[in-house]
Write a protein that holds these residues in place. Structure first.
Motif, PDB file in Angstrom:
ATOM      1  N   SER A 148       0.837  -1.188   0.000  1.00 42.80           N
ATOM      2  CA  SER A 148       0.000   0.000   0.000  1.00 42.80           C
ATOM      3  C   SER A 148       0.874   1.241   0.000  1.00 42.80           C
ATOM      4  CB  SER A 148      -0.902  -0.002   1.238  1.00 42.80           C
ATOM      5  OG  SER A 148      -0.126  -0.019   2.423  1.00 42.80           O
ATOM      6  N   LEU A 149       0.290   2.344  -0.489  1.00 37.40           N
ATOM      7  CA  LEU A 149       1.056   3.577  -0.557  1.00 37.40           C
ATOM      8  C   LEU A 149       1.400   4.052   0.837  1.00 37.40           C
ATOM      9  CD1 LEU A 149      -0.863   5.521  -3.345  1.00 37.40           C
ATOM     10  CD2 LEU A 149       1.369   4.445  -3.516  1.00 37.40           C
ATOM     11  N   PRO A 150       2.661   4.434   1.099  1.00 36.51           N
ATOM     12  CA  PRO A 150       3.050   4.905   2.417  1.00 36.51           C
ATOM     13  C   PRO A 150       2.495   6.287   2.699  1.00 36.51           C
ATOM     14  CG  PRO A 150       4.856   5.170   0.878  1.00 36.51           C
ATOM     15  CD  PRO A 150       3.777   4.437   0.139  1.00 36.51           C
ATOM     16  N   ILE A 151       2.474   6.668   3.972  1.00 37.22           N
ATOM     17  CA  ILE A 151       2.074   8.023   4.345  1.00 37.22           C
ATOM     18  C   ILE A 151       3.112   8.983   3.774  1.00 37.22           C
ATOM     19  CG2 ILE A 151       1.683   9.593   6.267  1.00 37.22           C
ATOM     20  CD1 ILE A 151       0.863   7.136   7.923  1.00 37.22           C
ATOM     21  N   PRO A 152       2.683   9.983   2.999  1.00 34.06           N
ATOM     22  CA  PRO A 152       3.662  10.833   2.315  1.00 34.06           C
ATOM     23  C   PRO A 152       4.354  11.817   3.239  1.00 34.06           C
ATOM     24  CG  PRO A 152       1.453  11.640   1.916  1.00 34.06           C
ATOM     25  CD  PRO A 152       1.303  10.351   2.670  1.00 34.06           C
ATOM     26  N   LEU A 153       5.625  12.060   2.954  1.00 30.52           N
ATOM     27  CA  LEU A 153       6.350  13.163   3.567  1.00 30.52           C
ATOM     28  C   LEU A 153       5.915  14.451   2.871  1.00 30.52           C
ATOM     29  CD1 LEU A 153       9.806  11.376   3.735  1.00 30.52           C
ATOM     30  CD2 LEU A 153       8.381  11.981   5.693  1.00 30.52           C
ATOM     31  N   PRO A 154       6.174  15.620   3.480  1.00 32.81           N
ATOM     32  CA  PRO A 154       5.689  16.875   2.886  1.00 32.81           C
ATOM     33  C   PRO A 154       6.058  17.061   1.418  1.00 32.81           C
ATOM     34  CG  PRO A 154       6.501  17.269   5.100  1.00 32.81           C
ATOM     35  CD  PRO A 154       6.809  15.844   4.795  1.00 32.81           C
ATOM     36  N   PHE A 155       7.292  16.742   1.052  1.00 36.04           N
ATOM     37  CA  PHE A 155       7.717  16.952  -0.324  1.00 36.04           C
ATOM     38  C   PHE A 155       7.180  15.886  -1.281  1.00 36.04           C
ATOM     39  CE2 PHE A 155      11.035  14.725   2.036  1.00 36.04           C
ATOM     40  CZ  PHE A 155      11.248  13.601   1.263  1.00 36.04           C
ATOM     41  N   GLU A 156       6.595  14.818  -0.718  1.00 46.44           N
ATOM     42  CA  GLU A 156       5.982  13.776  -1.539  1.00 46.44           C
ATOM     43  C   GLU A 156       4.498  14.036  -1.811  1.00 46.44           C
ATOM     44  OE1 GLU A 156       7.766   9.502  -0.742  1.00 46.44           O
ATOM     45  OE2 GLU A 156       7.090  10.395   1.134  1.00 46.44           O
ATOM     46  N   GLU A 187      -0.948  10.050  -7.519  1.00 41.53           N
ATOM     47  CA  GLU A 187      -1.092   8.593  -7.457  1.00 41.53           C
ATOM     48  C   GLU A 187      -2.484   8.191  -6.972  1.00 41.53           C
ATOM     49  OE1 GLU A 187       3.483   7.064  -6.684  1.00 41.53           O
ATOM     50  OE2 GLU A 187       2.305   7.775  -4.987  1.00 41.53           O
ATOM     51  N   THR A 188      -3.040   8.975  -6.059  1.00 44.89           N
ATOM     52  CA  THR A 188      -4.398   8.716  -5.588  1.00 44.89           C
ATOM     53  C   THR A 188      -5.405   8.886  -6.719  1.00 44.89           C
ATOM     54  OG1 THR A 188      -3.799   9.490  -3.365  1.00 44.89           O
ATOM     55  CG2 THR A 188      -6.141   9.363  -3.886  1.00 44.89           C
ATOM     56  N   GLN A 189      -5.217   9.936  -7.509  1.00 47.26           N
ATOM     57  CA  GLN A 189      -6.085  10.149  -8.671  1.00 47.26           C
ATOM     58  C   GLN A 189      -5.941   9.012  -9.682  1.00 47.26           C
ATOM     59  OE1 GLN A 189      -5.731  14.123 -10.390  1.00 47.26           O
ATOM     60  NE2 GLN A 189      -5.080  14.933  -8.403  1.00 47.26           N
ATOM     61  N   LEU A 190      -4.692   8.599  -9.905  1.00 48.74           N
ATOM     62  CA  LEU A 190      -4.441   7.511 -10.854  1.00 48.74           C
ATOM     63  C   LEU A 190      -5.104   6.221 -10.388  1.00 48.74           C
ATOM     64  CD1 LEU A 190      -2.977   6.391 -13.362  1.00 48.74           C
ATOM     65  CD2 LEU A 190      -0.972   6.013 -11.896  1.00 48.74           C
ATOM     66  N   GLU A 191      -4.993   5.943  -9.116  1.00 52.68           N
ATOM     67  CA  GLU A 191      -5.603   4.734  -8.560  1.00 52.68           C
ATOM     68  C   GLU A 191      -7.116   4.760  -8.750  1.00 52.68           C
ATOM     69  OE1 GLU A 191      -5.697   3.891  -4.142  1.00 52.68           O
ATOM     70  OE2 GLU A 191      -4.095   2.522  -4.732  1.00 52.68           O
ATOM     71  N   ARG A 192      -7.712   5.931  -8.602  1.00 50.47           N
ATOM     72  CA  ARG A 192      -9.161   6.066  -8.771  1.00 50.47           C
ATOM     73  C   ARG A 192      -9.555   5.814 -10.230  1.00 50.47           C
ATOM     74  NH1 ARG A 192      -9.615  11.106  -7.278  1.00 50.47           N
ATOM     75  NH2 ARG A 192      -9.457  10.546  -5.074  1.00 50.47           N
ATOM     76  N   LEU A 193      -8.765   6.359 -11.163  1.00 52.34           N
ATOM     77  CA  LEU A 193      -9.060   6.154 -12.583  1.00 52.34           C
ATOM     78  C   LEU A 193      -8.894   4.691 -12.988  1.00 52.34           C
ATOM     79  CD1 LEU A 193      -7.349   9.283 -14.229  1.00 52.34           C
ATOM     80  CD2 LEU A 193      -9.799   8.875 -13.967  1.00 52.34           C
ATOM     81  N   GLU A 194      -7.817   4.061 -12.469  1.00 52.72           N
ATOM     82  CA  GLU A 194      -7.537   2.671 -12.833  1.00 52.72           C
ATOM     83  C   GLU A 194      -8.550   1.696 -12.240  1.00 52.72           C
ATOM     84  OE1 GLU A 194      -2.703   2.650 -13.498  1.00 52.72           O
ATOM     85  OE2 GLU A 194      -3.488   2.361 -11.473  1.00 52.72           O
ATOM     86  N   GLN A 218      14.768  12.833   6.502  1.00 54.83           N
ATOM     87  CA  GLN A 218      13.389  12.379   6.682  1.00 54.83           C
ATOM     88  C   GLN A 218      13.144  11.054   5.955  1.00 54.83           C
ATOM     89  OE1 GLN A 218      10.332  15.688   6.415  1.00 54.83           O
ATOM     90  NE2 GLN A 218      12.157  16.837   5.837  1.00 54.83           N
ATOM     91  N   LEU A 219      13.706  10.902   4.752  1.00 53.89           N
ATOM     92  CA  LEU A 219      13.568   9.637   4.030  1.00 53.89           C
ATOM     93  C   LEU A 219      14.289   8.505   4.755  1.00 53.89           C
ATOM     94  CD1 LEU A 219      13.916  10.333   0.194  1.00 53.89           C
ATOM     95  CD2 LEU A 219      11.943   9.432   1.418  1.00 53.89           C
ATOM     96  N   SER A 220      15.460   8.786   5.303  1.00 59.63           N
ATOM     97  CA  SER A 220      16.235   7.749   5.986  1.00 59.63           C
ATOM     98  C   SER A 220      15.504   7.209   7.207  1.00 59.63           C
ATOM     99  CB  SER A 220      17.611   8.295   6.402  1.00 59.63           C
ATOM    100  OG  SER A 220      17.506   9.151   7.534  1.00 59.63           O
ATOM    101  N   HIS A 268      11.469   3.067   0.459  1.00 63.09           N
ATOM    102  CA  HIS A 268      10.221   2.722   1.123  1.00 63.09           C
ATOM    103  C   HIS A 268       9.107   2.384   0.132  1.00 63.09           C
ATOM    104  CE1 HIS A 268       9.968   7.038   0.319  1.00 63.09           C
ATOM    105  NE2 HIS A 268       8.655   6.957   0.381  1.00 63.09           N
ATOM    106  N   ARG A 269       9.285   2.753  -1.144  1.00 60.03           N
ATOM    107  CA  ARG A 269       8.270   2.463  -2.157  1.00 60.03           C
ATOM    108  C   ARG A 269       8.504   1.126  -2.854  1.00 60.03           C
ATOM    109  NH1 ARG A 269       5.037   6.443  -4.418  1.00 60.03           N
ATOM    110  NH2 ARG A 269       4.997   8.388  -3.239  1.00 60.03           N
ATOM    111  N   ASP A 270       9.714   0.609  -2.791  1.00 60.25           N
ATOM    112  CA  ASP A 270       9.994  -0.650  -3.486  1.00 60.25           C
ATOM    113  C   ASP A 270      11.108  -1.395  -2.754  1.00 60.25           C
ATOM    114  OD1 ASP A 270      10.520  -2.724  -5.261  1.00 60.25           O
ATOM    115  OD2 ASP A 270      10.238  -1.475  -7.034  1.00 60.25           O
TER     116      ASP A 270
END
Length: 330
Positions: free
Chosen positions: A2-10, A17-24, A62-64, A273-275
């Motif tokens: 599942s998609l992780p909780i986004p950091l501010p810059f993400e 990605e949320t919009q894409l998931e809705r369309l797909e 923050q990513l680390s 964290h995404r893959d």
């Protein structure tokens, strides 16, 4: 995953990605919708490159620390074919902040030393958030010496904010044990590969960080102090952590240019964290190349190379007052 909780810059990427998931998720998309999906995928890839190719040091920190970032236990499962854990320091206890044991990397048997933070609250408490006590560093060193005895290469996975600073740890010789590890690791007559997989904080990281090949994952950091600790000392408040992060120059790109590390291991677009699997594949490939290269050295060459590598860190040139004045004038 599942998609992780986004950091501010993400956030902009996450919204797309949320919009894409809705369309797909539409059962029978129209041609217009399919075109929109294709365009959105292209835009997400473009935005990821733009964001992650231009992260500042504080964003790297923050990513680390991302909750979904692969931990040592994830790499044990994804990189190594088997792992037989070894416990205890023969003196006080089994420090769960550091995992040690025999592992198999393809056809190569290795000794694995890994700092483990834990995924959820229960695991983090068990592993003390990856902050080791003196007994953890004793355990690590004893297993390294065992590896040298049996001719096994050593792999160290580093991920800690620092060694545990509690009173008990200090009473049991925390500073001494880390210093002792530094000396003894320089003498261990077998190849050592160290990789910072998340945080590489201060002596807590360096206590298992003396290696022949030192690498970092792309969005990790390796520093003498955390940004918050530096900010508290220099600017008297942690709110200046982002300013400290810029000043410390602790990202893989910086440290590679300084000659402190040997390699920056790329992470998938968007971060580890995404893959998890692709990150693990990149790590495994790096470990195999490093061990193959080091296996070609005999013990004397290996120890001389290791000593020279760390001896030259921090080298500087002295200039006379006259030379400095002349340079300033020009």
């Amino acid at each position: 995953m599942s998609l992780p909780i986004p950091l501010p810059f993400e956030r902009p990427i996450f919204d797309l990605e949320t919009q894409l998931e809705r369309l797909e998720s539409q059962a029978n998309p129209s041609e217009t919708t399919r075109d929109a999906i294709r365009q959105m995928r292209v835009e997400i890839a473009r935005l990821k490159r733009e964001v992650f190719d231009n992260l500042n040091p504080w964003e790297v920190v923050q990513l680390s620390r991302h909750d979904m970032r692969p931990k040592a236990s994830d790499y044990i499962e994804l990189v190594f074919d088997e792992f037989v854990e070894l416990h205890g320091d023969r003196a006080f206890s089994d420090d769960r902040a550091i995992l040690t044991g025999f592992a198999k990397l393809d056809d190569t048997r290795v000794m694995l030393i890994a700092q483990q933070k834990g995924r959820n609250l229960k695991e983090r408490v068990e592993h003390n958030y990856g902050m080791a006590h003196p007994e953890g560093y004793r355990k690590a060193l004893s297993k390294m010496q065992m590896a040298a005895k049996y001719g096994l290469p050593i792999i160290c996975l580093i991920d800690t904010a620092g060694a545990y600073p509690g009173i008990g740890a200090e009473e049991r010789g925390q500073a001494y044990q880390i210093a002792y590890n530094l000396r003894e690791m320089s003498r261990v007559a077998t190849p050592i590969v160290c990789v910072v997989i998340g945080e590489g904080g201060s002596g807590g990281a360096l206590g298992i960080g003396i290696g022949d090949h030192v690498a970092m994952l792309q969005f990790s950091y390796y520093s003498v102090i955390s940004p918050e600790g530096c900010a508290s000392i220099l600017w008297k408040h942690q709110r200046f952590a982002d300013k400290a992060a810029h000043a410390l120059r602790f990202t893989g790109k910086d440290l590679l240019s300084f000659g402190i590390i040997d390699e920056v291991i790329p992470e998938p677009l968007g971060g580890a964290h995404r893959d998890h699997r692709r990150t693990a594949a990149n790590l495994k490939a790096s470990l195999n190349v490093a061990l193959k290269s080091l296996s070609q050295m005999d013990k004397t060459q290996l120890l001389d190379h290791r000593y020279g590598k760390f001896r030259k860190i921090g080298a500087f040139e002295e200039k006379s007052v006259e030379a400095v004045a002349e340079a300033a004038a020009t």
